[in-house]
Design an enzyme around this catalytic site. Structure first.
Site, PDB file in Angstrom:
ATOM      1  N   HIS A   1       0.828  -1.210   0.000  1.00  0.00           N
ATOM      2  CA  HIS A   1       0.000   0.000   0.000  1.00  0.00           C
ATOM      3  C   HIS A   1       0.862   1.260   0.000  1.00  0.00           C
ATOM      4  CE1 HIS A   1      -3.235  -2.723   0.884  1.00  0.00           C
ATOM      5  NE2 HIS A   1      -2.697  -3.073   2.038  1.00  0.00           N
TER       6      HIS A   1
ATOM      7  N   HIS B   1      -6.838  -4.755  -1.423  1.00  0.00           N
ATOM      8  CA  HIS B   1      -6.048  -5.987  -1.569  1.00  0.00           C
ATOM      9  C   HIS B   1      -6.489  -6.734  -2.811  1.00  0.00           C
ATOM     10  CE1 HIS B   1      -6.240  -5.118   2.766  1.00  0.00           C
ATOM     11  NE2 HIS B   1      -4.959  -5.309   2.664  1.00  0.00           N
TER      12      HIS B   1
END
Ligand SMILES: Nc1ncnc2c1ncn2[C@@H]1O[C@H](COP(=O)(O)OP(=O)(O)O)[C@@H](O)[C@H]1O
Ligand SMILES: Nc1ncnc2c1ncn2[C@@H]1O[C@H](COP(=O)(O)OP(=O)(O)O)[C@@H](O)[C@H]1O
Ligand SMILES: [Mg+2]
Ligand SMILES: [Mg+2]
Ligand SMILES: [Mg+2]
Ligand SMILES: [Mg+2]
Lengths: 332, 209, 332, 209
Positions: A57, A219
């Site tokens: 991320h 995700h």
């Protein structure tokens, strides 16, 4: 795979190494895991705000370590929570005598591992509190409210809490701010092309050249709907509608607007999309109180964007405005 | 056939073996409704546990073996299943503390404590389509068998059957916990990976007698 | 097409609008074109540094308008030079009595249009100088040296020249710095997936899932070679080798290192790639004097990266280090 | 058949028409070795020029018409070709300033000045595979024809043939200027788009007689 990497299993290690090397004056590695802490120690007596969760991320979390934001970051493997050991290493490196505030997303793995770390901190007499961020309204009624994920709002929460810690707030007051934030942030994302994990060889889901997935997670989780790709104005209006509905601000209110790139969408498109968001808000009678546009909370190389709205009182706004000096966010 | 420290060690080694063999299959289940790493997580975690165990030279109690393994799982897995299995084994070790060998009631208590640990750590309830849906039927079946006066192997055998059935029954459930919960209704028709791995873990306990 | 946009012909307009709206306290639009200028006027008697060229490279140029960098930016249509009229509008809005420095890439369209604008400035008594940046060594012997393109080095040049203008350098001294810079910057890029123009419907070239194009330009121009995708370490080493060969620094020298994302490559990969670059440099006996890692000079949504090395004397380094406060670059 | 302001206007209007018709073909040439916008650029630029012209009501000189068009091209095209064509027409207008009608020598001078403007603006040399490789042969052929005492239409006709041949001849050249130069050897075998459009532009002048 359209990725710059070496051994897929070394991606997290080498990414962390690159951040620390690029920002050697600000970041240092701690312990034996991927943990990172500020080079400048905290003022004694301030709470250490620590963010963590799976990697993939970037720049979250390690790009947000620095004055006015995080004291330390604990990246796990890609999309995988860090272990309590790794968390404890960062706690040990940053704790300045006033306890530790964990800021984590609402994922089982993250929650459990930080919970275990908190139990160990308690054994050692280090008080902790955990703010669990669950800003993603993208799945709507599909899921139970307590299953909402933390997405780009994690940065917003970390920024506000980091500013409050920097000004000297104690753990209790930070916990109170964290609770207030929880009701004031709503986010939703749209994916145009899924990201590809270094370990997999294919994207996490397939989208046709002219399809988009509404409500995706960071995700590569599927969202709520697959639709033909729409104009930016229509997508913006959809996200504005859903996030506004959640926050239900009074007419005429001004909101914090955070347009976040998911990794593969370039800055120009984010600017264009922000313009569309602002017009949609104005068309609905709302204003823009503060703006952040950038690639901050990514899902590897996913193409797409998320919108976060914040309904902030004046104290939260002033914490948002407080100076911050980190590799990936710097102001004023 | 004593359920001593060596049995506990054999159990966890066998678990390491089976998770290695079933790594692909478990990850594939997780790919359907999660993030596809459950097999990786367990083979990494139980692989580490296995590496620390030397069967035959263990001086201690089964509780010590389980406790050691729990800590290793917690510190090597990182995902959701690490803390869950870790907590399960930790709680289990607490209820059998100081025993050199386990009897039928101990086995039932161990499973009950493990299930309770998972429920507590995961805030999970039965029917949420999680590993709890394998552990809880196993603990219930073990309790019934122990009540009936069956011996430890029979208690374990009953647990294995119930854990298996519980895992299979997750196919029809909608996930309310973990990553699978993000799919809502779309999670139905898939087996929960954690329930599947739990059935394998409990079977390994019986197979190691 | 994996793009957030409305009418493809409105992309530049709406992108500029988004930037100006997001940074309303710093940027203002000028004239009738896409021109942008600082809200804070220049100190009277300082040179106005203006960057321009086709759009599609965001955040360049408009994200670099602000204290310590550009006085104004003139984006053209996507990949297309702005007209002399648009350039003149920004000149008029920013000129502070000490002349204008244009920083442009070495593209025919940009050079000619800025040349025409300079001629018109001369007619009006406004002195100008143009620094033409040609840092791309990616095509090597394939092309004549005077055809080298300006790529990520355009930001480096603009930063240094902007800092010099801010400290009060006159046009002549800026021209001298520009000339010095020309010999001190070398860049080279690699593309993993070509970008897609809003007006086209397909990527500017096709690359197999495991191919890469070495030496690409930032308009989707083909490069020098198509190779199987390699490990990040190997790619980094290749780029380091080519750029070093151009600069030929003495052994042990420390260089400015700028790892630039081309639009579709996420921040984590850039960090990892920077680590590989730094290791390659160190392995060859060189050091890292300064670091910039980020998505700064893009080619729409191209996946890939460019490496820029700078061989800087201490004056250029201190200009690089000077404070800068723009939407897309802020330091210290 | 006078080459007056109305002829100049008819010429540029005809150029606008042909660039509109050939837009796709020119952009396709540019796609091969450039960025694919040459047709767009010219249809936008000459479209704007066309929009400003009212044939039949023009009071001025051919030079005034060309100058006006040059400024419009410069302010509407933006790419490389806008300043190049703009400079060419500007220089051309300078050498025919004040003339109400052009003779054979004026036509030759106009083409020579246009070619010189392109060469100067583009730092281009003959053989660089640019529009100059169409303009220069055209100017040369016109000069020869004018020297020979041919009339203006004949001079233009000679220029058209030479411009065409020059454009065709760019096929075999390696580009040394403009975007095509980034291809090096790979630019060979493709026609330069600017040379192709220049031949069309010069043909439009003859066709508007
Ligand atoms: N809140 C929870 N309570 C109980 N079990 C859970 C919970 N969340 C996840 N699980 C279990 O964990 C399993 C997934 O484990 P794993 O894939 O290793 O971790 P992660 O989800 O972090 O990738 C699920 O199949 C489920 O059985
Ligand atoms: N330096 C130069 N000198 C002369 N002609 C040039 C030069 N650069 C480009 N050209 C001409 O311009 C043409 C390309 O024009 P166009 O496609 O409209 O502009 P751009 O290259 O900016 O996209 C080329 O085919 C060539 O004939
Ligand atoms: Mg996982
Ligand atoms: Mg998983
Ligand atoms: Mg062009
Ligand atoms: Mg072109």
């Amino acid at each position: 795979m359209k990725k710059l990497m070496n051994d897929p299993r070394a991606v997290t290690e080498q990414t962390v190494a690159g951040y620390v090397r690029a920002h050697a004056g600000r970041l240092r590695r701690v312990g034996t895991g991927y943990g990172v802490a500020r080079v400048e120690p905290l003022l004694p007596g301030t709470v250490a705000v620590i963010g963590g969760g799976g990697s993939g991320h970037e720049p979250m979390h390690l790009g947000y370590v620095g004055a006015g934001l995080l004291a330390g970051a604990v990246p796990g493997e890609i999309f995988s929570a860090p272990t309590p050991e790794a968390i404890l290493e960062v706690v040990t490196a940053t704790h300045a005598g006033a306890g530790v505030l964990f800021v984590v997303g609402n994922y089982s793995g993250d929650r459990f591992n930080f919970e275990l770390a908190a139990e160990r901190c308690a054994e050692r007499g280090i008080p902790t509190h955990t703010v669990v961020v669950a800003d993603d309204v993208g799945l709507g009624e599909l899921i139970r409210a307590d299953n909402r994920r933390g997405i780009a709002g994690m940065l917003v929460a970390a920024k506000v809490l980091g500013a409050a810690a920097e000004r000297g707030d104690d753990l209790e007051s930070l916990a109170e701010i964290g609770a207030r934030l929880g009701h004031g942030i709503a986010s939703m994302g749209v994916g145009l092309r899924a990201g590809t994990s270094p370990l997999a060889d294919v994207a996490s889901f397939d989208l046709g050249e002219d399809e988009m997935e509404i409500g995706i997670g960071i995700h590569g989780e599927l969202g709520r709907d697959r639709l033909p790709r729409q104009r930016a104005d229509a997508i913006a209006d959809l996200l504005v509608g859903e996030t506004l509905a959640e926050l239900a601000p009074p007419a005429g209110d001004s909101l914090l607007v955070f347009v976040n790139g998911l990794g593969g969408t370039p800055p120009g498109e984010l600017a264009l999309f922000f313009d569309a968001v602002a017009r949609s808000l104005e068309g609905r009678g709302y204003g823009v109180a503060r703006v952040l546009v950038g690639t901050h909370v990514t899902a590897l190389d996913m193409q797409g964007v998320s919108l976060t709205l914040g309904r902030f009182d004046s104290e939260l706004l002033s914490l948002w405005d407080a100076p911050v000096d980190t590799p990936a966010l710097r102001a004023p | 056939m004593t359920l001593d420290a060596n049995w506990a060690a054999r159990w966890l080694i066998a678990a390491g073996d089976v998770f290695e063999t079933e790594r692909g299959a478990l990850s594939e289940l997780d790919r359907q409704i999660g993030d596809g790493d459950h097999g990786e997580n367990l083979s990494r975690g139980f692989g580490a546990v296995r590496g620390q165990l030397r069967v035959g030279t263990l001086p201690g109690t089964p509780a010590e073996v389980l406790r050691e393994a729990a800590l290793t799982l917690i510190s090597t897995v990182g995902g959701a299943s690490g803390p869950l299995y870790g907590t399960a084994l930790l709680r289990a070790s607490e209820v059998i503390a100081d025993k050199d060998a386990l009897d039928a009631a101990d086995v039932a208590a161990l499973l009950r404590a493990g299930a309770a640990g998972i429920a507590q750590r995961g805030s999970a309830e039965p029917g949420d389509k999680t590993m709890l849906d394998s552990w809880l039927p196993a603990a219930d079946a073990a309790a019934v068998a122990a009540e009936r006066g069956e011996d430890a192997p029979a208690v374990l055998a009953a647990a294995v059957r119930a854990a298996d059935a519980g895992a299979v029954a997750t196919d029809d459930l909608i996930a309310l916990r973990g990553r699978a919960a993000y799919l809502g209704e779309r999670s139905r028709g898939h087996r929960d990976p954690g329930a599947a791995s739990s059935a394998l873990l409990i079977a390994a306990a019986a197979d190691s007698l």
